[in-house]
Scaffold this active site. Structure first.
Site, PDB file in Angstrom:
ATOM      1  N   LEU A  43       0.843  -1.186   0.000  1.00 52.21           N
ATOM      2  CA  LEU A  43       0.000   0.000   0.000  1.00 52.21           C
ATOM      3  C   LEU A  43       0.884   1.243   0.000  1.00 52.21           C
ATOM      4  O   LEU A  43       2.090   1.168   0.256  1.00 52.21           O
ATOM      5  CB  LEU A  43      -0.902   0.007   1.233  1.00 52.21           C
ATOM      6  CG  LEU A  43      -1.890  -1.154   1.358  1.00 52.21           C
ATOM      7  CD1 LEU A  43      -2.630  -1.082   2.694  1.00 52.21           C
ATOM      8  CD2 LEU A  43      -2.874  -1.171   0.195  1.00 52.21           C
ATOM      9  N   SER A  44       0.282   2.394  -0.241  1.00 50.37           N
ATOM     10  CA  SER A  44       1.056   3.632  -0.202  1.00 50.37           C
ATOM     11  C   SER A  44       1.760   3.782   1.139  1.00 50.37           C
ATOM     12  O   SER A  44       2.930   4.183   1.200  1.00 50.37           O
ATOM     13  CB  SER A  44       0.153   4.847  -0.438  1.00 50.37           C
ATOM     14  OG  SER A  44      -0.429   4.801  -1.718  1.00 50.37           O
ATOM     15  N   GLU A  45       1.047   3.495   2.229  1.00 53.58           N
ATOM     16  CA  GLU A  45       1.646   3.543   3.565  1.00 53.58           C
ATOM     17  C   GLU A  45       1.092   2.456   4.461  1.00 53.58           C
ATOM     18  O   GLU A  45      -0.084   2.063   4.341  1.00 53.58           O
ATOM     19  CB  GLU A  45       1.428   4.901   4.247  1.00 53.58           C
ATOM     20  CG  GLU A  45       2.339   6.011   3.768  1.00 53.58           C
ATOM     21  CD  GLU A  45       1.684   6.901   2.739  1.00 53.58           C
ATOM     22  OE1 GLU A  45       2.348   7.824   2.243  1.00 53.58           O
ATOM     23  OE2 GLU A  45       0.496   6.683   2.437  1.00 53.58           O
ATOM     24  N   THR A  46       1.959   2.003   5.355  1.00 53.83           N
ATOM     25  CA  THR A  46       1.607   1.098   6.445  1.00 53.83           C
ATOM     26  C   THR A  46       2.118   1.749   7.725  1.00 53.83           C
ATOM     27  O   THR A  46       3.230   2.285   7.749  1.00 53.83           O
ATOM     28  CB  THR A  46       2.272  -0.274   6.242  1.00 53.83           C
ATOM     29  OG1 THR A  46       1.781  -0.857   5.029  1.00 53.83           O
ATOM     30  CG2 THR A  46       1.982  -1.208   7.410  1.00 53.83           C
ATOM     31  N   HIS A  75      -2.895  10.796   5.059  1.00 52.13           N
ATOM     32  CA  HIS A  75      -3.951   9.772   5.136  1.00 52.13           C
ATOM     33  C   HIS A  75      -3.608   8.694   6.162  1.00 52.13           C
ATOM     34  O   HIS A  75      -4.508   8.210   6.868  1.00 52.13           O
ATOM     35  CB  HIS A  75      -4.286   9.221   3.737  1.00 52.13           C
ATOM     36  CG  HIS A  75      -3.710   7.900   3.379  1.00 52.13           C
ATOM     37  ND1 HIS A  75      -2.472   7.766   2.798  1.00 52.13           N
ATOM     38  CD2 HIS A  75      -4.209   6.641   3.511  1.00 52.13           C
ATOM     39  CE1 HIS A  75      -2.227   6.481   2.581  1.00 52.13           C
ATOM     40  NE2 HIS A  75      -3.256   5.780   3.006  1.00 52.13           N
TER      41      HIS A  75
END
Length: 273
Positions: A43-46, A75
């Site tokens: 994902l874009s961020e974890t 986000h």
């Protein structure tokens, strides 16, 4: 086994936002384990929630892209606040997150959460050579960039203003030529789906195009509201070109600039890390 949530952030419709994976109770995980799980989620961020080190904070957050760690991202901040409050059963209307840029204030906001935009680490107009590099990365002519400004609040953002939302959606970037984490913004006509269209490109962080981006929108808002390009508040649509339908609400208030959006838990359970 560790508690886990995957939260959709800024959705303008069901599953229309940007998902963030949130590992709760992340004590004992080292950098390599966090980075490996972030690559695995893709994902874009974890994010990884830890006990705070600052007594003023409710929790501490570490934020990873598939390629590296970030000191701040928007986000993930909203999604992690949602996940932490749900996991702990907190009904508090205000939270304080500790992260790489310091303390971030959060408030509940209707169908989700909002965060106070942190100060910019770098600001001011991009130089002519930087504008040329920005344009090359976006695959457009330098003359199509109406203005370009550094709005870095952690990830390194620079943003280019184009003539309108249609021009933003038409951008076909040359990611190999992109030298900076780059945002692009243009206005919608009156009666459009939002006031502005935004796109965000961060190939060096392992994210070619981010679906919906809180940090970039916070940086743009700091510039636009501070310079008079926008007043009071406005809305943003983001993610159309990557199949998302993100919707961001921006407010300029006496206590700062606030970025708000819906937050919805899509997956809840445990992970083995």
């Amino acid at each position: 086994m560790r508690a886990f949530r995957q939260v959709d952030v800024f959705p303008g419709s069901a599953l229309g936002g940007n998902p963030v994976a949130v590992v709760l109770d992340a004590e004992g995980l080292d950098d390599d384990a966090m980075g490996a799980f972030a690559r695995w989620t893709n994902l874009s961020e974890t994010t990884f929630v830890l006990p705070p080190e600052d007594p003023a904070a409710d929790y501490r957050l570490r934020i990873f892209t598939p390629a590296s760690e970030l000191p701040f991202a928007g986000h993930p901040t909203l999604g992690s606040a949602h996940a932490w409050a749900e996991h702990t059963g907190s009904s508090a209307d205000r939270l304080v997150q500790e992260c790489g840029v310091g303390l971030i204030e959060l408030q509940r906001a209707g169908d989700g959460w909002s965060f106070a935009a942190p100060p910019l680490l770098r600001s001011g107009p991009a130089m002519d050579d930087e504008v040329a590099q920005i344009a090359a990365g976006l695959g457009i002519g330098a003359g199509e960039v109406l203005a370009a400004e550094w709005v870095d609040n952690g990830p390194g953002w620079v943003v280019a203003v184009l003539r309108d939302a249609e021009a933003v959606l038409a951008v076909d970037p040359d990611l190999a030529a992109m030298r900076f984490p780059t945002g692009v913004v243009g206005p919608h006509p009156a009666g459009g789906p939002a006031d502005f269209e935004v796109r965000a490109f961060v190939p060096d962080l392992g994210v070619d195009e981010d679906p919906v981006t809180g940090s970039l929108n916070a940086g743009i808002a700091t510039w636009f509201l501070g310079s008079g390009r926008a007043a009071g508040g406005y809305t943003v649509r983001q993610g159309v070109r990557v199949g998302a339908n993100g919707f961001v609400r921006v407010s300029g208030r006496p206590d700062g600039i606030w970025i708000a959006g819906a937050t919805t838990t899509v997956i809840a359970g445990t992970v083995t890390l």
